[in-house]
Scaffold this motif. Structure first.
Motif, PDB file in Angstrom:
ATOM      1  N   UNK A 166      43.597  44.026  37.294  1.00  0.00           N
ATOM      2  CA  UNK A 166      43.705  43.322  38.572  1.00  0.00           C
ATOM      3  C   UNK A 166      45.096  42.711  38.646  1.00  0.00           C
ATOM      4  N   UNK A 167      45.771  42.940  39.744  1.00  0.00           N
ATOM      5  CA  UNK A 167      47.075  42.325  39.975  1.00  0.00           C
ATOM      6  C   UNK A 167      47.053  41.680  41.350  1.00  0.00           C
ATOM      7  N   UNK A 168      47.474  40.417  41.416  1.00  0.00           N
ATOM      8  CA  UNK A 168      47.559  39.696  42.681  1.00  0.00           C
ATOM      9  C   UNK A 168      48.980  39.186  42.834  1.00  0.00           C
ATOM     10  N   UNK A 169      49.673  39.685  43.851  1.00  0.00           N
ATOM     11  CA  UNK A 169      51.025  39.237  44.176  1.00  0.00           C
ATOM     12  C   UNK A 169      50.954  38.289  45.364  1.00  0.00           C
ATOM     13  N   UNK A 170      51.658  37.175  45.279  1.00  0.00           N
ATOM     14  CA  UNK A 170      51.685  36.179  46.340  1.00  0.00           C
ATOM     15  C   UNK A 170      53.085  36.127  46.935  1.00  0.00           C
ATOM     16  N   UNK A 171      53.162  36.232  48.262  1.00  0.00           N
ATOM     17  CA  UNK A 171      54.440  36.316  48.963  1.00  0.00           C
ATOM     18  C   UNK A 171      54.581  35.183  49.972  1.00  0.00           C
ATOM     19  N   UNK A 172      55.802  34.709  50.150  1.00  0.00           N
ATOM     20  CA  UNK A 172      56.128  33.891  51.307  1.00  0.00           C
ATOM     21  C   UNK A 172      57.015  34.728  52.232  1.00  0.00           C
ATOM     22  N   UNK A 173      57.589  34.110  53.248  1.00  0.00           N
ATOM     23  CA  UNK A 173      58.377  34.856  54.228  1.00  0.00           C
ATOM     24  C   UNK A 173      59.617  35.487  53.615  1.00  0.00           C
ATOM     25  N   UNK A 174      60.068  34.976  52.457  1.00  0.00           N
ATOM     26  CA  UNK A 174      61.298  35.473  51.841  1.00  0.00           C
ATOM     27  C   UNK A 174      61.063  36.431  50.685  1.00  0.00           C
ATOM     28  N   UNK A 175      59.801  36.660  50.311  1.00  0.00           N
ATOM     29  CA  UNK A 175      59.554  37.600  49.223  1.00  0.00           C
ATOM     30  C   UNK A 175      58.534  37.098  48.215  1.00  0.00           C
ATOM     31  N   UNK A 176      58.568  37.695  47.039  1.00  0.00           N
ATOM     32  CA  UNK A 176      57.572  37.437  46.003  1.00  0.00           C
ATOM     33  C   UNK A 176      57.714  36.035  45.418  1.00  0.00           C
ATOM     34  N   UNK A 177      56.589  35.322  45.317  1.00  0.00           N
ATOM     35  CA  UNK A 177      56.554  33.979  44.741  1.00  0.00           C
ATOM     36  C   UNK A 177      55.895  33.993  43.366  1.00  0.00           C
ATOM     37  N   UNK A 178      54.786  34.722  43.249  1.00  0.00           N
ATOM     38  CA  UNK A 178      53.979  34.667  42.029  1.00  0.00           C
ATOM     39  C   UNK A 178      53.276  36.005  41.818  1.00  0.00           C
ATOM     40  N   UNK A 179      53.231  36.445  40.569  1.00  0.00           N
ATOM     41  CA  UNK A 179      52.442  37.605  40.184  1.00  0.00           C
ATOM     42  C   UNK A 179      51.428  37.174  39.129  1.00  0.00           C
ATOM     43  N   UNK A 180      50.161  37.510  39.362  1.00  0.00           N
ATOM     44  CA  UNK A 180      49.095  37.236  38.390  1.00  0.00           C
ATOM     45  C   UNK A 180      48.451  38.557  37.988  1.00  0.00           C
ATOM     46  N   UNK A 181      48.230  38.728  36.697  1.00  0.00           N
ATOM     47  CA  UNK A 181      47.597  39.950  36.200  1.00  0.00           C
ATOM     48  C   UNK A 181      46.416  39.598  35.296  1.00  0.00           C
ATOM     49  N   UNK A 182      45.385  40.433  35.378  1.00  0.00           N
ATOM     50  CA  UNK A 182      44.231  40.331  34.477  1.00  0.00           C
ATOM     51  C   UNK A 182      43.971  41.730  33.929  1.00  0.00           C
ATOM     52  N   UNK A 183      44.196  41.915  32.631  1.00  0.00           N
ATOM     53  CA  UNK A 183      43.974  43.185  31.965  1.00  0.00           C
ATOM     54  C   UNK A 183      42.901  43.003  30.908  1.00  0.00           C
ATOM     55  N   UNK A 184      41.952  43.936  30.853  1.00  0.00           N
ATOM     56  CA  UNK A 184      40.855  43.809  29.896  1.00  0.00           C
ATOM     57  C   UNK A 184      40.295  45.185  29.564  1.00  0.00           C
ATOM     58  N   UNK A 185      39.528  45.244  28.488  1.00  0.00           N
ATOM     59  CA  UNK A 185      38.924  46.485  28.036  1.00  0.00           C
ATOM     60  C   UNK A 185      37.415  46.289  27.910  1.00  0.00           C
ATOM     61  N   UNK A 186      36.682  47.270  28.353  1.00  0.00           N
ATOM     62  CA  UNK A 186      35.226  47.185  28.411  1.00  0.00           C
ATOM     63  C   UNK A 186      34.602  47.201  27.019  1.00  0.00           C
ATOM     64  N   UNK A 187      33.594  46.346  26.838  1.00  0.00           N
ATOM     65  CA  UNK A 187      32.756  46.336  25.650  1.00  0.00           C
ATOM     66  C   UNK A 187      31.293  46.325  26.094  1.00  0.00           C
ATOM     67  N   UNK A 188      30.458  46.983  25.327  1.00  0.00           N
ATOM     68  CA  UNK A 188      29.033  46.946  25.637  1.00  0.00           C
ATOM     69  C   UNK A 188      28.537  45.508  25.548  1.00  0.00           C
ATOM     70  N   UNK A 189      27.680  45.124  26.475  1.00  0.00           N
ATOM     71  CA  UNK A 189      27.178  43.750  26.517  1.00  0.00           C
ATOM     72  C   UNK A 189      25.981  43.624  25.574  1.00  0.00           C
TER      73      UNK A 189
END
Length: 278
Positions: free
Chosen positions: A184-207
């Protein structure tokens, strides 16, 4: 014979990279559960260390999400789909969220992946909580996919989250429905461009109980660490001279509905500014 379930454990990493007005980066190990809402009762019976609507080392309460009433959670999400112009057909809805640990939880972001009976992802509900006990959701239809099944969505910010972020911002999401991996990647922008990038990376495991126990031992008291981390990072941002923003009133509606005709195409959402961090 034990039937295979779609619910899973996703241990991984969350990173944030703020570019302005001051640079700030953070990285934390976390784990989340992917809970198929049709499998909650089966999980409650199958697992010793996980309970639904009860106390345990790990638990999930239906009132934790949605309107907090504890009523049929799948029905709540399906009503939101209809309000966004998407007719549900009873397909699976899977929730990515952090569990309660010893009865306590805080989730900055929980994500409902809304599928059709054919397995296709039809909508995503991004449910955001802030540290003031407030909640808002963004129900966004899936209007297309890019290479590798990646989904691109966007919406205007409608809900106050960080006291160091303005309200006049726009979110752009890049996500693939959880499979063997989660991205999951969420980029946050204002009128002038990129402000913040957030990433969530994970690998599946059996529950399983063993997987849950290993996750707890690897990151004890995860939810307390999340809240502590939020306040610690806020203190560091404040010491860098970033001013506080006033908290506005909550949106009138609990969910922002991004209707299909308004949703941007895959190609337009993929045009990410060149000043984003690698």
């Amino acid at each position: 014979m034990t039937l295979s379930l779609q619910s899973a454990l996703f241990p991984g990493q969350v990173t944030h990279a703020r570019l302005k007005p001051k640079e700030h980066r953070l990285s934390y190990r976390i784990y989340s559960l992917l809970l198929d809402l049709d499998e909650l009762d089966a999980l409650d019976k199958r697992l010793w260390l996980f309970s639904v609507d009860g106390f345990n080392l790990f638990s999930f309460r239906r009132k934790d999400r949605g309107d907090r009433s504890g009523s049929d959670l799948k029905g709540q999400v399906e009503r939101s789909m209809r309000s966004a112009g998407i007719e549900p057909d009873g397909g699976p809805i899977r929730l990515l969220t952090m569990p309660r640990l010893l009865g306590w939880a805080f989730n900055p972001l929980s994500v409902f992946f809304c599928h059709g009976r054919d397995g296709a992802l039809r909508a995503i509900l991004w449910e955001v909580d802030n540290t003031f006990g407030e909640r808002h959701g963004y129900m966004i239809p899936v209007v297309g996919q890019g290479d590798g099944g990646e989904i691109f969505q966007c919406c205007d910010k409608a809900f106050y989250v960080s006291p160091f972020m303005d309200m006049d911002l726009r979110y752009k999401f890049r996500v693939a429905a959880p499979g063997k991996h989660l991205s999951i990647r969420i980029d946050t922008f204002d009128a002038d461009g990129l402000v913040l990038t957030a990433r969530h990376l994970a690998k599946r495991r059996e529950l399983t109980d063993m997987a849950l126990l290993r996750a707890f031992l690897a990151i004890p008291f995860l939810t307390l660490r999340v809240v502590g981390g939020i306040h610690w990072e806020a203190l560091k941002i404040w010491t860098k001279g970033v001013r506080l923003r006033a908290r506005p009133h909550l949106p009138e509606e609990a969910v922002s509905f991004i209707r299909p005709p308004v949703a941007e195409s895959v190609h337009s959402v993929r045009r990410i500014e060149t000043n984003e961090p690698v």
